[in-house]
Design a protein around this motif. Structure first.
Motif, PDB file in Angstrom:
ATOM      1  N   ALA A   1     -33.502  24.956  49.417  1.00 52.69           N
ATOM      2  CA  ALA A   1     -33.169  24.227  48.179  1.00 52.69           C
ATOM      3  C   ALA A   1     -32.018  23.248  48.415  1.00 52.69           C
ATOM      4  N   ILE A   2     -31.020  23.741  49.200  1.00 54.06           N
ATOM      5  CA  ILE A   2     -29.885  22.855  49.493  1.00 54.06           C
ATOM      6  C   ILE A   2     -30.355  21.657  50.311  1.00 54.06           C
ATOM      7  N   VAL A   3     -31.228  21.955  51.309  1.00 49.17           N
ATOM      8  CA  VAL A   3     -31.726  20.874  52.174  1.00 49.17           C
ATOM      9  C   VAL A   3     -32.479  19.820  51.346  1.00 49.17           C
ATOM     10  N   SER A   4     -33.336  20.284  50.446  1.00 53.46           N
ATOM     11  CA  SER A   4     -34.119  19.306  49.680  1.00 53.46           C
ATOM     12  C   SER A   4     -33.224  18.535  48.704  1.00 53.46           C
ATOM     13  N   ALA A   5     -32.180  19.176  48.230  1.00 48.97           N
ATOM     14  CA  ALA A   5     -31.232  18.480  47.352  1.00 48.97           C
ATOM     15  C   ALA A   5     -30.516  17.377  48.117  1.00 48.97           C
ATOM     16  N   ILE A   6     -30.128  17.726  49.358  1.00 47.82           N
ATOM     17  CA  ILE A   6     -29.452  16.712  50.182  1.00 47.82           C
ATOM     18  C   ILE A   6     -30.416  15.562  50.483  1.00 47.82           C
ATOM     19  N   ALA A   7     -31.657  15.949  50.807  1.00 47.50           N
ATOM     20  CA  ALA A   7     -32.658  14.919  51.106  1.00 47.50           C
ATOM     21  C   ALA A   7     -32.841  14.018  49.900  1.00 47.50           C
ATOM     22  N   ARG A   8     -32.858  14.620  48.702  1.00 51.82           N
ATOM     23  CA  ARG A   8     -33.031  13.824  47.499  1.00 51.82           C
ATOM     24  C   ARG A   8     -31.838  12.888  47.301  1.00 51.82           C
ATOM     25  N   LEU A   9     -30.643  13.435  47.539  1.00 55.46           N
ATOM     26  CA  LEU A   9     -29.426  12.620  47.408  1.00 55.46           C
ATOM     27  C   LEU A   9     -29.459  11.431  48.375  1.00 55.46           C
ATOM     28  N   LEU A  10     -29.849  11.730  49.644  1.00 49.21           N
ATOM     29  CA  LEU A  10     -29.889  10.655  50.635  1.00 49.21           C
ATOM     30  C   LEU A  10     -30.885   9.584  50.221  1.00 49.21           C
ATOM     31  N   SER A  11     -32.037  10.052  49.714  1.00 48.89           N
ATOM     32  CA  SER A  11     -33.054   9.061  49.382  1.00 48.89           C
ATOM     33  C   SER A  11     -32.628   8.287  48.130  1.00 48.89           C
ATOM     34  N   GLU A  12     -31.922   8.958  47.219  1.00 42.69           N
ATOM     35  CA  GLU A  12     -31.355   8.253  46.060  1.00 42.69           C
ATOM     36  C   GLU A  12     -30.391   7.178  46.537  1.00 42.69           C
ATOM     37  N   LYS A  13     -29.585   7.590  47.582  1.00 41.18           N
ATOM     38  CA  LYS A  13     -28.575   6.673  48.069  1.00 41.18           C
ATOM     39  C   LYS A  13     -29.201   5.432  48.681  1.00 41.18           C
ATOM     40  N   GLN A  14     -30.384   5.625  49.326  1.00 48.64           N
ATOM     41  CA  GLN A  14     -31.033   4.478  49.946  1.00 48.64           C
ATOM     42  C   GLN A  14     -31.695   3.564  48.919  1.00 48.64           C
ATOM     43  N   LYS A  15     -31.867   4.060  47.719  1.00 51.08           N
ATOM     44  CA  LYS A  15     -32.441   3.218  46.678  1.00 51.08           C
ATOM     45  C   LYS A  15     -31.388   2.244  46.198  1.00 51.08           C
ATOM     46  N   GLY A  16     -31.762   0.997  46.106  1.00 49.29           N
ATOM     47  CA  GLY A  16     -30.818   0.002  45.619  1.00 49.29           C
ATOM     48  C   GLY A  16     -31.192  -0.416  44.217  1.00 49.29           C
ATOM     49  N   PRO A  17     -30.389  -1.240  43.601  1.00 47.07           N
ATOM     50  CA  PRO A  17     -30.671  -1.691  42.225  1.00 47.07           C
ATOM     51  C   PRO A  17     -31.946  -2.530  42.109  1.00 47.07           C
ATOM     52  N   LEU A  18     -32.471  -2.992  43.257  1.00 50.38           N
ATOM     53  CA  LEU A  18     -33.723  -3.764  43.199  1.00 50.38           C
ATOM     54  C   LEU A  18     -34.895  -3.024  43.855  1.00 50.38           C
ATOM     55  N   THR A  19     -34.714  -1.729  44.120  1.00 50.98           N
ATOM     56  CA  THR A  19     -35.816  -0.953  44.682  1.00 50.98           C
ATOM     57  C   THR A  19     -36.998  -0.964  43.711  1.00 50.98           C
ATOM     58  N   GLY A  20     -38.183  -1.228  44.244  1.00 54.00           N
ATOM     59  CA  GLY A  20     -39.374  -1.284  43.390  1.00 54.00           C
ATOM     60  C   GLY A  20     -39.599  -2.657  42.770  1.00 54.00           C
ATOM     61  N   ARG A  21     -38.677  -3.576  43.023  1.00 54.18           N
ATOM     62  CA  ARG A  21     -38.805  -4.936  42.480  1.00 54.18           C
ATOM     63  C   ARG A  21     -39.292  -5.888  43.559  1.00 54.18           C
ATOM     64  N   HIS A  22     -40.010  -6.916  43.150  1.00 51.69           N
ATOM     65  CA  HIS A  22     -40.459  -7.952  44.083  1.00 51.69           C
ATOM     66  C   HIS A  22     -39.661  -9.234  43.804  1.00 51.69           C
ATOM     67  N   VAL A  23     -38.961  -9.698  44.827  1.00 49.76           N
ATOM     68  CA  VAL A  23     -38.166 -10.926  44.704  1.00 49.76           C
ATOM     69  C   VAL A  23     -38.825 -12.013  45.547  1.00 49.76           C
ATOM     70  N   LEU A  24     -39.121 -13.128  44.893  1.00 53.42           N
ATOM     71  CA  LEU A  24     -39.814 -14.257  45.534  1.00 53.42           C
ATOM     72  C   LEU A  24     -38.805 -15.395  45.694  1.00 53.42           C
ATOM     73  N   ILE A  25     -38.663 -15.881  46.923  1.00 48.47           N
ATOM     74  CA  ILE A  25     -37.641 -16.898  47.210  1.00 48.47           C
ATOM     75  C   ILE A  25     -38.285 -18.083  47.933  1.00 48.47           C
ATOM     76  N   THR A  26     -37.937 -19.300  47.506  1.00 48.06           N
ATOM     77  CA  THR A  26     -38.324 -20.471  48.301  1.00 48.06           C
ATOM     78  C   THR A  26     -37.080 -20.994  48.998  1.00 48.06           C
ATOM     79  N   SER A  27     -37.267 -21.531  50.209  1.00 48.35           N
ATOM     80  CA  SER A  27     -36.123 -21.919  51.037  1.00 48.35           C
ATOM     81  C   SER A  27     -36.475 -23.120  51.913  1.00 48.35           C
ATOM     82  N   GLY A  28     -35.464 -23.865  52.306  1.00 47.84           N
ATOM     83  CA  GLY A  28     -35.662 -24.966  53.254  1.00 47.84           C
ATOM     84  C   GLY A  28     -36.185 -26.222  52.590  1.00 47.84           C
ATOM     85  N   PRO A  29     -36.482 -27.223  53.395  1.00 49.60           N
ATOM     86  CA  PRO A  29     -37.014 -28.490  52.873  1.00 49.60           C
ATOM     87  C   PRO A  29     -38.538 -28.432  52.837  1.00 49.60           C
ATOM     88  N   THR A  30     -39.165 -29.461  52.297  1.00 51.25           N
ATOM     89  CA  THR A  30     -40.578 -29.677  52.596  1.00 51.25           C
ATOM     90  C   THR A  30     -40.676 -31.001  53.343  1.00 51.25           C
TER      91      THR A  30
END
Lengths: 238, 238
Positions: A1-30
């Motif tokens: 139980a402790i291990v899975s809690a830690i695993a959950r915490l770590l995976s929570e930590k790897q989630k950022g505020p844009l996790t699950g979001r798609h960001v589309l960017i254009t860059s450079g000249p044409t």
């Protein structure tokens, strides 16, 4: 139980505020070909657009980077789409939708040759020429058209050489963008092609003058603001 | 006596066929500004011009490389002059004279805007525009003008998409160049921006069709021919 809690915490930590979001960017000249060897272009190093892609990735987003011809290394983890002309950039952007955030940082050429010559144009000694140019599709305005495919947050960029904020306000209205990031690219500023920038963020609420900072710092700050804005929209809907 | 003989031999060995000669090379594209953010350009990676500089250096020449905007590393031992426009390239070339051999490998834009706008041009929605272009100075023709400053050997390059040899012959006559190195840069050939080339050497004596080879091999072969040509002129004069 402790291990899975830690695993959950770590995976929570790897989630950022844009996790699950798609960001589309254009860059450079044409590059808009006039004939097989000549083209019209806008100056753009692509440094700002690529910095935005890195920043979005760092916040956990899935990132699509549609880029014109630049001399920058690929970014690991970013879906890179290389294009040359404004029309190809528009096609790639429409293919990449839907997205939660669109950041239009490319310096798209406003015009292309009305008719591209299939063979190299020959110059006649002493003769001046007149080039007929047709307006290119407006990528920012097209993305910002209201509808089910419109990203929640559409952000445009305005590179100006005078009346920077006035032009940016007008651009925000004309294009239907949510935010405009505007900067002064007069040669004296060193922003064009450089690593630093100094921007004004024009939103529906007004204008924020941001201090000078690196293009990476600006990108991180802008994406953090964008992530907050998305979550507040979502919270309000809940 | 033995030591000094060996020293002489070693120093003889380090002398190349172009030792004591000055080779002037133009490379890359030029960018002609339309306003602070837009420009017209020719496609050119600068790979051929830079290969010529390395080849001339290897044969012992003093080398001046006048280059437009390219993304290539500097060459140690070569005097590099960076320019942007055709006018700047011409000024740099005239500053670098006298030279024994001039190789005009740059893809100089034939036209520039009749008047560069000091501020960014604003587009009007839906309006097409007409751009008035003025002819740029002709760098090859200017170098080839007979006179005390004219290099002994003036070599031009012709990138064509059809009638390659015919255009090259006409260019040789029109510009007053001694030799024209012509190639077919149609997209299908892969020469533009690539590492290989396939050229035709047009001289007063006729046309040689060279086989496909790397741009480095072509450069070495061309400079060796140029060195022979100079020494035969000198021998004939002796």
């Amino acid at each position: 139980a402790i291990v899975s809690a830690i695993a959950r915490l770590l995976s929570e930590k790897q989630k950022g505020p844009l996790t699950g979001r798609h960001v589309l960017i254009t860059s450079g000249p044409t590059h808009e070909p006039l004939d097989p060897v000549r083209y019209i272009a806008n100056r753009s190093s692509g440094k700002q657009g690529h910095a935005l892609a890195r920043a979005a990735l760092a916040l956990g987003a899935r990132v699509t980077l549609v880029s014109g011809p630049v001399n920058l290394p690929n970014i690991r983890g970013v879906n890179a789409v290389k294009v040359e002309t404004a029309q190809e950039m528009l096609d790639a952007v429409l293919d990449a939708l839907p997205a939660d955030i669109a950041l239009c940082a490319a310096a798209v050429a406003d015009w292309r040759a009305s008719a591209e010559a299939a063979q190299k144009l020959k110059k006649e000694r002493g003769a001046d020429v007149s080039l007929s140019l047709a307006q290119n599709p407006d990528i920012l305005a097209t993305i910002a058209i209201p509808g089910p495919q419109r990203p929640e947050l559409v952000i445009g960029f305005a590179a100006e050489t005078r009346n920077v904020v006035d032009h940016a306000r007008a651009k925000r209205r004309a294009k239907g963008a949510d935010w405009i990031v505007a900067n002064d690219v007069s040669a004296a500023t060193g922003i064009m092609g450089g690593d630093r920038t100094q921007v004004h963020l024009v939103t529906g609420a007004g204008v924020e003058d941001w201090p000078a900072m690196s293009k990476d710092e600006m990108a991180a700050r802008l994406l953090a603001r964008a992530a907050e804005s998305l979550s507040s929209v979502r919270s309000a809907a809940e």
